[in-house]
Design an enzyme around this catalytic site. Sequence first.
Site, PDB file in Angstrom:
ATOM      1  N   TYR A 245      -0.733   8.318  -2.241  1.00  0.00           N
ATOM      2  CA  TYR A 245      -0.774   8.106  -3.687  1.00  0.00           C
ATOM      3  C   TYR A 245      -1.887   8.937  -4.331  1.00  0.00           C
ATOM      4  O   TYR A 245      -1.861   9.193  -5.516  1.00  0.00           O
ATOM      5  CB  TYR A 245      -1.081   6.628  -3.995  1.00  0.00           C
ATOM      6  N   GLY A 246      -2.875   9.312  -3.518  1.00  0.00           N
ATOM      7  CA  GLY A 246      -4.071   9.981  -4.039  1.00  0.00           C
ATOM      8  C   GLY A 246      -3.795  11.240  -4.846  1.00  0.00           C
ATOM      9  O   GLY A 246      -4.583  11.617  -5.701  1.00  0.00           O
TER      10      GLY A 246
ATOM     11  N   ASP B 120       0.875  -1.177   0.000  1.00  0.00           N
ATOM     12  CA  ASP B 120       0.000   0.000   0.000  1.00  0.00           C
ATOM     13  C   ASP B 120       0.910   1.225   0.000  1.00  0.00           C
ATOM     14  O   ASP B 120       2.119   1.114   0.226  1.00  0.00           O
ATOM     15  CB  ASP B 120      -0.890  -0.001   1.261  1.00  0.00           C
ATOM     16  N   SER B 121       0.321   2.407  -0.208  1.00  0.00           N
ATOM     17  CA  SER B 121       1.103   3.634  -0.129  1.00  0.00           C
ATOM     18  C   SER B 121       1.641   3.851   1.289  1.00  0.00           C
ATOM     19  O   SER B 121       2.581   4.605   1.481  1.00  0.00           O
ATOM     20  CB  SER B 121       0.222   4.830  -0.507  1.00  0.00           C
TER      21      SER B 121
ATOM     22  N   CYS C 295     -11.137   3.359   0.473  1.00  0.00           N
ATOM     23  CA  CYS C 295      -9.690   3.541   0.622  1.00  0.00           C
ATOM     24  C   CYS C 295      -9.288   2.720   1.833  1.00  0.00           C
ATOM     25  O   CYS C 295      -9.989   2.749   2.858  1.00  0.00           O
ATOM     26  CB  CYS C 295      -9.361   5.017   0.843  1.00  0.00           C
ATOM     27  N   THR C 296      -8.185   1.982   1.704  1.00  0.00           N
ATOM     28  CA  THR C 296      -7.841   1.038   2.769  1.00  0.00           C
ATOM     29  C   THR C 296      -7.380   1.717   4.065  1.00  0.00           C
ATOM     30  O   THR C 296      -7.292   1.066   5.103  1.00  0.00           O
ATOM     31  CB  THR C 296      -6.777   0.034   2.288  1.00  0.00           C
ATOM     32  N   HIS C 297      -7.089   3.001   3.993  1.00  0.00           N
ATOM     33  CA  HIS C 297      -6.757   3.717   5.239  1.00  0.00           C
ATOM     34  C   HIS C 297      -8.003   3.967   6.099  1.00  0.00           C
ATOM     35  O   HIS C 297      -7.915   4.064   7.317  1.00  0.00           O
ATOM     36  CB  HIS C 297      -6.129   5.089   4.926  1.00  0.00           C
TER      37      HIS C 297
ATOM     38  N   CYS D 201      -4.595  -1.370  -1.883  1.00  0.00           N
ATOM     39  CA  CYS D 201      -4.756   0.067  -2.078  1.00  0.00           C
ATOM     40  C   CYS D 201      -5.711   0.266  -3.246  1.00  0.00           C
ATOM     41  O   CYS D 201      -5.445  -0.213  -4.358  1.00  0.00           O
ATOM     42  CB  CYS D 201      -3.387   0.659  -2.395  1.00  0.00           C
ATOM     43  N   ASN D 202      -6.813   0.958  -3.002  1.00  0.00           N
ATOM     44  CA  ASN D 202      -7.783   1.199  -4.073  1.00  0.00           C
ATOM     45  C   ASN D 202      -7.173   2.068  -5.167  1.00  0.00           C
ATOM     46  O   ASN D 202      -7.388   1.839  -6.359  1.00  0.00           O
ATOM     47  CB  ASN D 202      -9.017   1.913  -3.519  1.00  0.00           C
ATOM     48  N   THR D 203      -6.410   3.086  -4.746  1.00  0.00           N
ATOM     49  CA  THR D 203      -5.844   4.045  -5.691  1.00  0.00           C
ATOM     50  C   THR D 203      -4.857   3.354  -6.632  1.00  0.00           C
ATOM     51  O   THR D 203      -4.865   3.596  -7.845  1.00  0.00           O
ATOM     52  CB  THR D 203      -5.141   5.176  -4.916  1.00  0.00           C
TER      53      THR D 203
HETATM   54  N1  DGL Z   1      -4.817   3.260   1.020  1.00  0.00           N
HETATM   55  C1  DGL Z   1      -4.947   3.804  -0.264  1.00  0.00           C
HETATM   56  C2  DGL Z   1      -6.205   3.518  -0.999  1.00  0.00           C
HETATM   57  O1  DGL Z   1      -6.829   2.517  -0.714  1.00  0.00           O
HETATM   58  C3  DGL Z   1      -4.042   4.905  -0.668  1.00  0.00           C
HETATM   59  C4  DGL Z   1      -4.495   6.260  -0.425  1.00  0.00           C
HETATM   60  C5  DGL Z   1      -3.427   7.267  -0.721  1.00  0.00           C
HETATM   61  O2  DGL Z   1      -2.248   6.958  -0.532  1.00  0.00           O
HETATM   62  O3  DGL Z   1      -3.783   8.361  -1.150  1.00  0.00           O
HETATM   63  O4  DGL Z   1      -6.631   4.237  -1.861  1.00  0.00           O
END
Ligand code: DGL
Length: 265
Positions: free
Chosen positions: A43-44, A11-12, A184-186, A74-76
């Site tokens: 990453y967004g 993930d990011s 988003c996984t966060h 990570c969805n992004t």
């Molecule tokens: N956890 C991430 C996701 O699921 C990354 C979000 C990010 O880094 O902006 O999108």
Amino acid sequence: MTRKKPIGIFDSGIGGLSIARRIRDALPNEDILYIADSLHAPYGYKTPAFITQRSIILTRFLIENGAKAIVVACNTATVSTIHQLRTEFSLPIIGVEPGVKPAAENSKTGIIGILATERTLQSESFLHLSNRFIPATKVELQPCPGFVEQVEKLDLASDETRSLIHRYVQPLLDKGVDTIVLGCTHYPFLIPLIKEMVGENISVIDTGYAVAKEVKRRLGIESLLSSSTDYGNNLFYTSGNPDKVETAINTLWGAQNNVSSLNSD
Ligand code: DGL
């Protein structure tokens, strides 16, 4: 022999732990290799080309360190790169996507809200996914700049985080949503504050369980499930500051862990 190899997850940052913990629960005998690409989080705000480049570097590292399958937690990154990763690498690659389907099935008002990064919400693959449920379900989108940063800082209970949640969730409630997807996984690490705000009548969908189920299914199909009866090991790497990430992982993972430095630039 391949069965004994670890599942590679990236993930990011530390958000992917919300997926990794469900994989750990579903597959207690598997080894896990996790990378938090913290130097480049979030990453967004990055371009798809940059996210793709990082995803390829991280996937390669995981494979070189023995991964038998990759989970893009990570969805992004999934919306930006999953197709390219699958073209470039031949092992099973599992991505994550916002749980629009379970939300649409759960909703009684027929209006659901998606919280995610701008990059995810603007992507073609998300559009494709949500279009499958329109017009039967109204899908309200809400980008959440700042959420990832709060989680990366482990700021999970402050008034600042509460007011950010209020800023993004209230507009969805005003539109009549009864189901909110954490795209988003966060964000699952913000569930306690989100629930505190929305109360019990609003459902909050976290895709971690579904992803873990899919990982188990894929490993089963490919005859890659570990046959070990020992509890699996967890190995963590980060491109950021290992001490900081170690503190975060110990807090969110709930154990004493070592985090090694990943030099990948
Ligand atoms: N956890 C991430 C996701 O699921 C990354 C979000 C990010 O880094 O902006 O999108």
